[in-house]
Design a protein around this motif. Structure first.
Motif, PDB file in Angstrom:
ATOM      1  N   GLU A  57       0.599  -0.515   0.280  1.00 35.25           N
ATOM      2  CA  GLU A  57      -0.128   0.164   0.054  1.00 35.25           C
ATOM      3  C   GLU A  57       1.194   1.545  -0.478  1.00 35.25           C
ATOM      4  OE1 GLU A  57      -3.883   1.748   1.886  1.00 35.25           O
ATOM      5  OE2 GLU A  57      -3.238   0.081   3.056  1.00 35.25           O
ATOM      6  N   GLU A  58       1.880   1.238   0.830  1.00 34.19           N
ATOM      7  CA  GLU A  58       2.635   2.710   1.060  1.00 34.19           C
ATOM      8  C   GLU A  58       3.531   2.563  -0.379  1.00 34.19           C
ATOM      9  OE1 GLU A  58       5.926   3.348   4.343  1.00 34.19           O
ATOM     10  OE2 GLU A  58       7.029   2.064   3.346  1.00 34.19           O
ATOM     11  N   TRP A  59       4.223   1.301  -0.707  1.00 35.21           N
ATOM     12  CA  TRP A  59       4.935   1.461  -2.179  1.00 35.21           C
ATOM     13  C   TRP A  59       4.032   1.948  -3.281  1.00 35.21           C
ATOM     14  CZ3 TRP A  59       9.237   1.781  -3.769  1.00 35.21           C
ATOM     15  CH2 TRP A  59       9.967   1.264  -5.070  1.00 35.21           C
ATOM     16  N   ASN A  60       2.559   1.323  -3.506  1.00 34.31           N
ATOM     17  CA  ASN A  60       2.010   1.744  -4.635  1.00 34.31           C
ATOM     18  C   ASN A  60       2.088   3.523  -4.471  1.00 34.31           C
ATOM     19  OD1 ASN A  60       2.119  -0.943  -6.053  1.00 34.31           O
ATOM     20  ND2 ASN A  60      -0.458  -1.168  -4.909  1.00 34.31           N
ATOM     21  N   SER A  61       1.070   3.979  -2.975  1.00 29.40           N
ATOM     22  CA  SER A  61       0.957   5.212  -3.229  1.00 29.40           C
ATOM     23  C   SER A  61       2.445   6.230  -3.914  1.00 29.40           C
ATOM     24  CB  SER A  61       1.058   5.846  -1.583  1.00 29.40           C
ATOM     25  OG  SER A  61       2.654   5.286  -1.372  1.00 29.40           O
ATOM     26  N   LEU A  62       3.650   5.578  -4.117  1.00 31.44           N
ATOM     27  CA  LEU A  62       4.220   7.023  -4.435  1.00 31.44           C
ATOM     28  C   LEU A  62       3.967   6.186  -5.884  1.00 31.44           C
ATOM     29  CD1 LEU A  62       7.503   4.768  -3.528  1.00 31.44           C
ATOM     30  CD2 LEU A  62       6.395   6.937  -2.572  1.00 31.44           C
ATOM     31  N   ASN A  63       2.835   6.206  -7.220  1.00 34.08           N
ATOM     32  CA  ASN A  63       2.546   6.323  -8.293  1.00 34.08           C
ATOM     33  C   ASN A  63       3.315   6.239  -9.523  1.00 34.08           C
ATOM     34  OD1 ASN A  63       0.486   6.598  -9.665  1.00 34.08           O
ATOM     35  ND2 ASN A  63      -0.700   8.645  -9.279  1.00 34.08           N
ATOM     36  N   PHE A  64       4.322   5.642  -9.801  1.00 34.71           N
ATOM     37  CA  PHE A  64       4.866   6.082 -10.636  1.00 34.71           C
ATOM     38  C   PHE A  64       4.275   5.852 -11.668  1.00 34.71           C
ATOM     39  CE2 PHE A  64       7.364   3.712  -7.080  1.00 34.71           C
ATOM     40  CZ  PHE A  64       8.671   4.158  -6.737  1.00 34.71           C
ATOM     41  N   ASN A  65       4.418   6.096 -12.712  1.00 32.99           N
ATOM     42  CA  ASN A  65       4.982   5.947 -14.069  1.00 32.99           C
ATOM     43  C   ASN A  65       5.720   5.731 -15.365  1.00 32.99           C
ATOM     44  OD1 ASN A  65       0.950   6.120 -14.974  1.00 32.99           O
ATOM     45  ND2 ASN A  65       1.684   7.230 -13.060  1.00 32.99           N
ATOM     46  N   VAL A  66       5.824   5.468 -16.573  1.00 28.01           N
ATOM     47  CA  VAL A  66       7.321   5.012 -16.813  1.00 28.01           C
ATOM     48  C   VAL A  66       6.325   5.829 -18.483  1.00 28.01           C
ATOM     49  CG1 VAL A  66       8.981   4.034 -18.335  1.00 28.01           C
ATOM     50  CG2 VAL A  66       7.801   2.993 -16.017  1.00 28.01           C
ATOM     51  N   GLN A  67       6.696   7.114 -18.870  1.00 29.37           N
ATOM     52  CA  GLN A  67       7.277   7.625 -20.143  1.00 29.37           C
ATOM     53  C   GLN A  67       7.856   7.300 -21.306  1.00 29.37           C
ATOM     54  OE1 GLN A  67       6.264  11.704 -20.300  1.00 29.37           O
ATOM     55  NE2 GLN A  67       4.283  11.769 -22.019  1.00 29.37           N
ATOM     56  N   LEU A  68       7.694   6.672 -22.112  1.00 26.62           N
ATOM     57  CA  LEU A  68       8.916   6.521 -23.091  1.00 26.62           C
ATOM     58  C   LEU A  68       8.885   8.119 -23.864  1.00 26.62           C
ATOM     59  CD1 LEU A  68       7.389   3.197 -24.889  1.00 26.62           C
ATOM     60  CD2 LEU A  68       9.228   3.758 -23.375  1.00 26.62           C
ATOM     61  N   GLU A  69       9.594   8.141 -24.933  1.00 27.92           N
ATOM     62  CA  GLU A  69       9.869   8.960 -25.544  1.00 27.92           C
ATOM     63  C   GLU A  69       9.388   9.270 -26.561  1.00 27.92           C
ATOM     64  OE1 GLU A  69      14.758  10.647 -27.575  1.00 27.92           O
ATOM     65  OE2 GLU A  69      14.191   8.935 -28.223  1.00 27.92           O
ATOM     66  N   ASN A  70       8.511   8.558 -27.529  1.00 30.33           N
ATOM     67  CA  ASN A  70       7.402   8.872 -27.843  1.00 30.33           C
ATOM     68  C   ASN A  70       6.342   9.683 -27.174  1.00 30.33           C
ATOM     69  OD1 ASN A  70       6.035   6.602 -27.142  1.00 30.33           O
ATOM     70  ND2 ASN A  70       6.615   6.048 -29.485  1.00 30.33           N
ATOM     71  N   GLY A  71       6.553   9.329 -26.128  1.00 32.79           N
ATOM     72  CA  GLY A  71       4.920  10.293 -25.190  1.00 32.79           C
ATOM     73  C   GLY A  71       4.424   9.460 -24.634  1.00 32.79           C
ATOM     74  N   MET A  72       4.572   7.611 -24.965  1.00 28.73           N
ATOM     75  CA  MET A  72       3.668   6.841 -24.482  1.00 28.73           C
ATOM     76  C   MET A  72       4.137   6.415 -23.319  1.00 28.73           C
ATOM     77  SD  MET A  72       2.534   2.752 -26.045  1.00 28.73           S
ATOM     78  CE  MET A  72       4.358   2.001 -26.190  1.00 28.73           C
ATOM     79  N   PHE A  73       2.931   6.207 -22.334  1.00 29.19           N
ATOM     80  CA  PHE A  73       2.911   5.244 -21.256  1.00 29.19           C
ATOM     81  C   PHE A  73       2.245   4.223 -21.010  1.00 29.19           C
ATOM     82  CE2 PHE A  73       1.673  10.225 -20.440  1.00 29.19           C
ATOM     83  CZ  PHE A  73       2.994  10.615 -19.468  1.00 29.19           C
ATOM     84  N   LEU A  74       3.820   3.781 -20.239  1.00 27.51           N
ATOM     85  CA  LEU A  74       3.582   1.984 -20.636  1.00 27.51           C
ATOM     86  C   LEU A  74       2.171   1.584 -18.846  1.00 27.51           C
ATOM     87  CD1 LEU A  74       7.352   0.660 -21.172  1.00 27.51           C
ATOM     88  CD2 LEU A  74       5.409   1.027 -21.906  1.00 27.51           C
ATOM     89  N   MET A  75       1.877   0.086 -19.135  1.00 32.52           N
ATOM     90  CA  MET A  75       1.057  -0.393 -17.743  1.00 32.52           C
ATOM     91  C   MET A  75       1.864  -1.735 -17.390  1.00 32.52           C
ATOM     92  SD  MET A  75      -2.162  -1.454 -17.615  1.00 32.52           S
ATOM     93  CE  MET A  75      -3.808  -1.495 -16.297  1.00 32.52           C
ATOM     94  N   PRO A  76       3.145  -0.875 -16.432  1.00 31.10           N
ATOM     95  CA  PRO A  76       3.425  -2.589 -15.285  1.00 31.10           C
ATOM     96  C   PRO A  76       2.335  -3.266 -14.904  1.00 31.10           C
ATOM     97  CG  PRO A  76       4.421  -0.345 -14.908  1.00 31.10           C
ATOM     98  CD  PRO A  76       3.526  -0.179 -15.945  1.00 31.10           C
ATOM     99  N   VAL A  77       1.684  -3.642 -14.818  1.00 30.82           N
ATOM    100  CA  VAL A  77       0.923  -4.488 -14.755  1.00 30.82           C
ATOM    101  C   VAL A  77       1.803  -5.535 -13.477  1.00 30.82           C
ATOM    102  CG1 VAL A  77      -1.523  -4.302 -16.352  1.00 30.82           C
ATOM    103  CG2 VAL A  77       0.063  -6.491 -16.234  1.00 30.82           C
ATOM    104  N   GLY A  78       2.387  -5.932 -13.706  1.00 37.20           N
ATOM    105  CA  GLY A  78       3.584  -6.757 -12.663  1.00 37.20           C
ATOM    106  C   GLY A  78       4.535  -5.841 -11.940  1.00 37.20           C
ATOM    107  N   GLY A  79       3.958  -5.107 -11.906  1.00 39.07           N
ATOM    108  CA  GLY A  79       4.590  -3.515 -11.148  1.00 39.07           C
ATOM    109  C   GLY A  79       6.342  -3.526 -11.245  1.00 39.07           C
ATOM    110  N   ILE A  80       6.534  -1.872 -10.810  1.00 41.99           N
ATOM    111  CA  ILE A  80       7.834  -1.574 -11.015  1.00 41.99           C
ATOM    112  C   ILE A  80       8.605  -1.680 -10.367  1.00 41.99           C
ATOM    113  CG2 ILE A  80       8.923   1.013 -11.747  1.00 41.99           C
ATOM    114  CD1 ILE A  80       6.869   1.664 -12.754  1.00 41.99           C
TER     115      ILE A  80
END
Length: 216
Positions: A57-80
């Motif tokens: 819960e604490e880890w997920n609260s950091l709300n990580f997001n990954v955006q590629l150079e072309n502007g696309m956001f990835l959805m790592p359902v297995g986590g970061i």
């Protein structure tokens, strides 16, 4: 694939991702943190690896997001995760992403910013009466809209028609993408709104909507 890493709206570093396990959607790369990472995030990364039982819960609260150079956001359902432990804090750092749909790593419809991504997801959660976050995929909330039980991550947009493409994961739907015309009402209205079109995968979306739209 060069990418920018966010915690909420703050950029915490960059990376150059490689495909490690194509079948499992595993990506990795050297992580180049900035001062915000060291000031706000690193202590949680150290705690993540040092704790015998991770506080997700604490880890997920950091709300990580990954955006590629072309502007696309990835959805790592297995986590970061970040390969960074306190005992070896001077060593090079690495980032690992799991559960990426590797078919979608190409130029999106129209790139969105981190501010837009978070705003689209919040509005979708209000209009469909659900969490709107892939982090809550194992605790879905029931509702009337077709997306009320899915985890959704804003992907790209069509500014000419005000449609947002979301990558989705669900226990009840087989489709992986949803094209949504948000009402911006800030609330759930009915099962028909926001208007939603589902696609089995990114290939179906490309050939049915993205390429025809560009030709027009």
């Amino acid at each position: 694939m060069k990418a920018t890493i966010f915690s909420h709206k703050d950029i915490i570093g960059t990376t150059d991702l490689e495909v490690g396990d194509f079948s499992m959607g595993g990506l990795f790369g050297n992580f180049y943190p900035n001062e915000i990472y060291f000031d706000k995030v690193q202590k949680y990364v150290w705690k993540f690896w040092a704790s015998p039982k991770v506080n997700y819960e604490e880890w997920n609260s950091l709300n990580f997001n990954v955006q590629l150079e072309n502007g696309m956001f990835l959805m790592p359902v297995g986590g970061i995760t970040f390969d960074d432990i306190e005992e070896l804090k001077s060593e090079p750092k690495r980032i690992d992403l799991a559960g990426i749909d590797t078919k979608i790593i190409e130029e999106p419809w129209e790139a969105i910013s981190i501010d837009e991504k978070l705003a689209f997801e919040i509005e979708l959660s209000k209009e469909t009466n659900t969490s709107g976050s892939y982090l809550n995929i194992f605790n879905p909330k029931r509702g009337k809209h077709i997306l009320s039980e899915v985890a959704a991550s804003a992907f790209c947009k069509d500014s000419t028609a005000d449609n947002i493409l979301f990558e989705i994961h669900s226990k009840v739907l087989e489709q992986r993408f949803a094209l949504v015309h948000l009402t911006w009402s800030g609330k759930s209205e009915s099962a028909k709104f926001p208007q939603t079109e589902l696609f089995a995968d990114f290939d179906e979306f490309k050939h049915c909507r993205m390429y025809p739209g560009r030709n027009e």
